[in-house]
Design a protein around this motif. Sequence first.
Motif, PDB file in Angstrom:
ATOM      1  N   PRO A 115     -11.702  -7.627 -19.370  1.00 35.04           N
ATOM      2  CA  PRO A 115     -10.983  -7.252 -20.596  1.00 35.04           C
ATOM      3  C   PRO A 115     -10.631  -5.771 -20.679  1.00 35.04           C
ATOM      4  O   PRO A 115      -9.707  -5.400 -21.405  1.00 35.04           O
ATOM      5  CB  PRO A 115     -11.974  -7.639 -21.715  1.00 35.04           C
ATOM      6  N   GLN A 116     -11.371  -4.919 -19.958  1.00 35.46           N
ATOM      7  CA  GLN A 116     -11.098  -3.485 -20.024  1.00 35.46           C
ATOM      8  C   GLN A 116      -9.723  -3.135 -19.450  1.00 35.46           C
ATOM      9  O   GLN A 116      -9.165  -2.079 -19.764  1.00 35.46           O
ATOM     10  CB  GLN A 116     -12.175  -2.703 -19.258  1.00 35.46           C
ATOM     11  N   PHE A 117      -9.195  -4.000 -18.599  1.00 35.54           N
ATOM     12  CA  PHE A 117      -7.960  -3.676 -17.878  1.00 35.54           C
ATOM     13  C   PHE A 117      -6.809  -4.633 -18.189  1.00 35.54           C
ATOM     14  O   PHE A 117      -5.792  -4.615 -17.514  1.00 35.54           O
ATOM     15  CB  PHE A 117      -8.239  -3.684 -16.374  1.00 35.54           C
ATOM     16  N   ILE A 118      -6.987  -5.467 -19.213  1.00 39.60           N
ATOM     17  CA  ILE A 118      -5.947  -6.436 -19.572  1.00 39.60           C
ATOM     18  C   ILE A 118      -5.236  -5.998 -20.845  1.00 39.60           C
ATOM     19  O   ILE A 118      -5.878  -5.650 -21.837  1.00 39.60           O
ATOM     20  CB  ILE A 118      -6.561  -7.841 -19.765  1.00 39.60           C
ATOM     21  N   ASP A 119      -3.930  -6.004 -20.808  1.00 37.75           N
ATOM     22  CA  ASP A 119      -3.119  -5.715 -21.980  1.00 37.75           C
ATOM     23  C   ASP A 119      -2.865  -7.024 -22.722  1.00 37.75           C
ATOM     24  O   ASP A 119      -2.173  -7.903 -22.197  1.00 37.75           O
ATOM     25  CB  ASP A 119      -1.796  -5.084 -21.548  1.00 37.75           C
ATOM     26  N   PRO A 120      -3.434  -7.191 -23.929  1.00 40.74           N
ATOM     27  CA  PRO A 120      -3.264  -8.462 -24.657  1.00 40.74           C
ATOM     28  C   PRO A 120      -1.800  -8.813 -24.910  1.00 40.74           C
ATOM     29  O   PRO A 120      -1.461  -9.987 -25.074  1.00 40.74           O
ATOM     30  CB  PRO A 120      -4.001  -8.215 -25.982  1.00 40.74           C
ATOM     31  N   ALA A 121      -0.922  -7.804 -24.931  1.00 43.24           N
ATOM     32  CA  ALA A 121       0.491  -8.061 -25.202  1.00 43.24           C
ATOM     33  C   ALA A 121       1.264  -8.433 -23.940  1.00 43.24           C
ATOM     34  O   ALA A 121       2.428  -8.836 -24.020  1.00 43.24           O
ATOM     35  CB  ALA A 121       1.132  -6.829 -25.846  1.00 43.24           C
ATOM     36  N   GLY A 122       0.632  -8.310 -22.787  1.00 41.34           N
ATOM     37  CA  GLY A 122       1.313  -8.593 -21.536  1.00 41.34           C
ATOM     38  C   GLY A 122       1.109 -10.019 -21.058  1.00 41.34           C
ATOM     39  O   GLY A 122       0.502 -10.841 -21.746  1.00 41.34           O
ATOM     40  N   ASP A 123       1.605 -10.299 -19.870  1.00 41.73           N
ATOM     41  CA  ASP A 123       1.473 -11.617 -19.263  1.00 41.73           C
ATOM     42  C   ASP A 123       0.027 -11.790 -18.777  1.00 41.73           C
ATOM     43  O   ASP A 123      -0.383 -11.160 -17.804  1.00 41.73           O
ATOM     44  CB  ASP A 123       2.445 -11.735 -18.081  1.00 41.73           C
TER      45      ASP A 123
END
Length: 205
Positions: free
Chosen positions: A134-142
């Motif tokens: 989760p530290q490296f995931i953009d919730p708004a991205g794919d």
Amino acid sequence: MDYHVWFAYVVTAIVFSLAPGSGTVNSISNGLSYGTRKSLAAIAGLQIGLAIHIVLVGAGIGALVAQSALAFSVIKWVGVVYLIWLGIQKWRDTESVSAKAAHESRSAGQLLRSAVLINLTNPKSIVFLVALFPQFIDPAGDQFQQLMILGITTVVIDSLVMLGYTSLASQMGRYIRSDRVMGRINKVFGSMFVGCGALLAAAKS
């Protein structure tokens, strides 16, 4: 996924793979017992187990992002705390890797199956991935694309690190078994984990 985010993940994943654990013990033991070439099957087995964990964690994170942004944020902060806690535990760990050479000859298939089970039954891997992804995931991205990139990166890095441990074990086994040397290694990686957690916390403030 932005390049700088991916690069930051690469650095963190390298620390994760290098830190001594059950996969390390397996790689060192096989390197001492069978040499690098035959141990490739075991390295592949470790990655199969890791890939299964990645799929499970990725599916769970994807569902969480879709349902609750707040829950996703909480998981991210829990991940920061976990990284720092893991670093403290690693710093205090002075136990050497018990890499005893096996006396019985095992086939490549046996080494592969054993390695798969080692990673599948290691709860630390899935807990670490839950804290890390989760530290490296953009919730708004794919979500799927990001998880694929992180997953493939993790497997590639871990494969190379385990190959390095296996090769090193066949050359320098007696040093790897030393309590003093392993204590120093643990302190180095403990400091790295704490540093990663602190950096992630600073980035969120």
